[in-house]
Design an enzyme around this catalytic site. Structure first.
Site, PDB file in Angstrom:
ATOM      1  N   LYS A 188      46.286  47.866  31.546  1.00 47.87           N
ATOM      2  CA  LYS A 188      46.906  47.394  32.592  1.00 47.87           C
ATOM      3  C   LYS A 188      45.832  47.107  33.915  1.00 47.87           C
ATOM      4  O   LYS A 188      45.370  47.911  34.322  1.00 47.87           O
ATOM      5  CB  LYS A 188      48.006  48.419  33.038  1.00 47.87           C
ATOM      6  CG  LYS A 188      48.950  47.836  34.198  1.00 47.87           C
ATOM      7  CD  LYS A 188      50.020  48.977  34.495  1.00 47.87           C
ATOM      8  CE  LYS A 188      51.113  48.786  35.557  1.00 47.87           C
ATOM      9  NZ  LYS A 188      52.218  49.551  35.873  1.00 47.87           N
TER      10      LYS A 188
ATOM     11  N   LYS B  94      48.677  44.171  29.833  1.00 41.65           N
ATOM     12  CA  LYS B  94      49.549  43.484  30.952  1.00 41.65           C
ATOM     13  C   LYS B  94      48.538  43.225  32.318  1.00 41.65           C
ATOM     14  O   LYS B  94      47.687  43.996  32.614  1.00 41.65           O
ATOM     15  CB  LYS B  94      50.537  44.532  31.540  1.00 41.65           C
ATOM     16  CG  LYS B  94      51.302  44.354  32.741  1.00 41.65           C
ATOM     17  CD  LYS B  94      52.102  45.437  32.977  1.00 41.65           C
ATOM     18  CE  LYS B  94      53.105  44.964  34.241  1.00 41.65           C
ATOM     19  NZ  LYS B  94      53.995  46.106  34.914  1.00 41.65           N
TER      20      LYS B  94
END
Length: 331
Positions: A201, A254
């Protein structure tokens, strides 16, 4: 020797033949639909920076869930927007918390719908960070207390599983979060509840619209101390490897579009399912361009999602899930 007809044969290739030799196929079962639930009643409120995406109160979820299920969407990624926030995110783990109540309601309405519970504190803390903070007297700085945060996150994950969540999706990026949550779930009797880890992330600029949707913008500083530098790819491998060793069942990247190389790298290195999160900023960029008539939204979205599958994603979290499902079915 010349080959005069090769180019013409390629140009005349029929749709049926293209379908026959297609290497990558996008299916509605690849898609997970994020859903924002909020306190109150009678609420269906469009998020201004994400056209077509709404806040729903629990009493207004039924039609949205019915539509998603009718389109063949099998899973919901659930985000809660609470009315109460405090320094330690207390409402994230309460039995009657917004995510817990929404999970029970979804399971009542659609028992076969997968509920994936986002496990983080940012929506539930008054400071907007993903963990508990403390003041370091030695440095004079306000910092994340990693271990205290893990304790709160474990309690949150267990409460979500008790409410009926099928998958726990920790997005907090604390050190050791997969190991801690796996141990907590196992100890509470939820050995078979898998963890969809936000393994990679990045500290991305593509999250802006989500922070409006989840009311989770940091009230000071940023999240760069616990989210990844967008310049780093080798670090992604280390983060993913750590999560695999700690017991993750799925590995997420992500955002998605600017990190397709990372998706491919994880696909090549690990045999776990790879998840791509097509995030809010990516959604809003397409929506804005389509609203101005600059692009063909349907063509762009299906090309984009197919590209994520081609890069190696097995599962795609996307706000386009309902639209993509319609288009894939020719609706």
């Amino acid at each position: 020797m010349s080959f005069p007809n090769i180019r013409h044969r390629r140009l005349r290739t029929s749709a049926a033949l293209r379908n026959l030799v297609r290497e990558t196929t996008l299916h509605v079962h690849d898609l997970i639909y994020p859903l924002f639930v909020t306190e109150g009643t009678g609420i269906k409120e469009e998020i201004s920076s994400m056209p077509g995406v709404y806040h729903f109160s629990l009493d207004n979820m039924a039609a949205e869930l019915e539509e998603a299920a009718a389109l063949g969407i099998q899973g919901i990624l659930l985000f809660g927007v609470p009315s109460h926030k405090d320094a330690v995110g207390t409402s994230a783990l309460e039995e009657d918390g917004i995510v817990q109540r929404a999970t029970r309601e979804i399971k009542r309405l659609h028992p076969d719908m997968l509920v994936i519970a986002d496990t983080c504190l940012c929506q539930f803390t008054d400071h907007g960070h993903c963990g508990i903070i403390h003041h370091n007297e030695h440095t004079g700085c306000t910092e994340i207390d990693n271990d205290a945060s893990l304790e709160q996150l474990v309690k949150t994950a267990v409460s979500q599983a008790k409410a009926g969540a099928d998958i726990i999706a920790p997005s907090n990026m604390m050190d050791g979060f997969v190991s801690a949550i796996r141990a907590g779930l196992d100890a509470a009797g939820f050995e078979n509840v898998p963890i969809m880890s936000y393994s990679v992330k990045y500290a991305s600029s593509f999250y802006g619209p989500f922070r409006e949707a989840a009311h989770s913008a940091p009230q000071f500083g940023d999240r760069k101390t616990y989210q990844m530098d967008p310049a780093n790819a080798r670090e992604a491998l280390r983060e993913a490897q750590s999560d695999v060793e700690e017991g993750a069942d799925m590995l997420m990247v992500k955002p998605a579009l600017a990190y397709m190389d990372v998706i491919r790298t994880l696909r090549d290195q690990f045999d776990l399912p790879i998840v791509a999160y097509n995030v809010s900023g990516e959604y809003s960029l397409v929506k804005a361009a389509a609203a101005n008539g600059w692009i063909d939204e349907k063509a762009v979205v299906l090309e984009m999602l197919t590209g994520l599958k081609r890069a190696g994603a097995d599962i795609i979290l996307t706000y386009f899930a309902k639209d993509a499902a319609r288009w894939l079915q020719g609706k």
